[in-house]
Motif scaffolding. Sequence first.
Motif, short mmCIF file in Angstrom:
data_model
loop_
_atom_site.label_atom_id
_atom_site.label_comp_id
_atom_site.label_asym_id
_atom_site.label_seq_id
_atom_site.Cartn_x
_atom_site.Cartn_y
_atom_site.Cartn_z
N VAL A 8 21.19 37.97 66.47
CA VAL A 8 22.39 38.75 66.32
C VAL A 8 22.91 38.04 64.88
O VAL A 8 22.87 36.99 64.53
N LEU A 9 23.44 39.20 63.78
CA LEU A 9 23.59 38.68 62.46
C LEU A 9 24.81 39.48 62.13
O LEU A 9 24.83 40.63 62.22
N GLU A 67 28.26 43.76 55.74
CA GLU A 67 29.55 43.45 54.79
C GLU A 67 30.66 44.42 55.10
O GLU A 67 31.84 44.18 54.89
N GLN A 68 30.45 45.54 55.88
CA GLN A 68 31.52 46.27 56.37
C GLN A 68 31.98 46.06 57.68
O GLN A 68 32.83 46.58 58.14
N GLY A 69 31.58 44.95 58.07
CA GLY A 69 32.01 44.31 59.48
C GLY A 69 31.14 44.56 60.62
O GLY A 69 31.59 44.23 61.81
N ASN A 70 30.24 45.37 60.38
CA ASN A 70 29.29 45.67 61.77
C ASN A 70 28.40 44.52 61.86
O ASN A 70 28.18 43.60 61.03
N VAL A 71 27.75 44.56 62.99
CA VAL A 71 26.56 43.33 63.63
C VAL A 71 25.46 44.14 63.53
O VAL A 71 25.15 45.21 63.90
N VAL A 84 19.34 47.20 65.15
CA VAL A 84 20.38 48.28 65.38
C VAL A 84 21.79 47.73 64.77
O VAL A 84 22.25 46.65 65.18
N VAL A 85 22.28 48.62 64.32
CA VAL A 85 23.64 48.19 63.74
C VAL A 85 24.67 48.63 64.88
O VAL A 85 24.58 49.90 65.27
N ILE A 86 25.52 47.69 65.11
CA ILE A 86 26.77 47.80 66.08
C ILE A 86 27.71 47.98 65.52
O ILE A 86 28.32 46.83 64.73
#
Length: 87
Positions: A8-9, A67-71, A84-86
């Motif tokens: 997770v990043l 950088e937009q706050g997604n995980v 996968v972008v969450i």
Amino acid sequence: MSQKDIYVLSSSEEHTEKIVSQTELENVNYNRQDIGGYTYKEDEFLRKLEILNVKKEEAEKYIKEIEQGNVLLICNRSKNKRCVVIG
């Protein structure tokens, strides 16, 4: 797939910690992976993704999402890598 293949990043250590604790898995928080020597967070994220064999073009796209706050959830198992972008 084992927990050692899952990462997770995100740009928020607190957000990542919350996700990791809710999964009840250990060692999935890649924010904690210290690779040192980077003054810009973007460079550090790029290097971490390179270590996980994410191609540079793809990594740059994911960094924008982070950088937009997604995980970013990475399942890195040899040939079957999935990112996968969450949001």
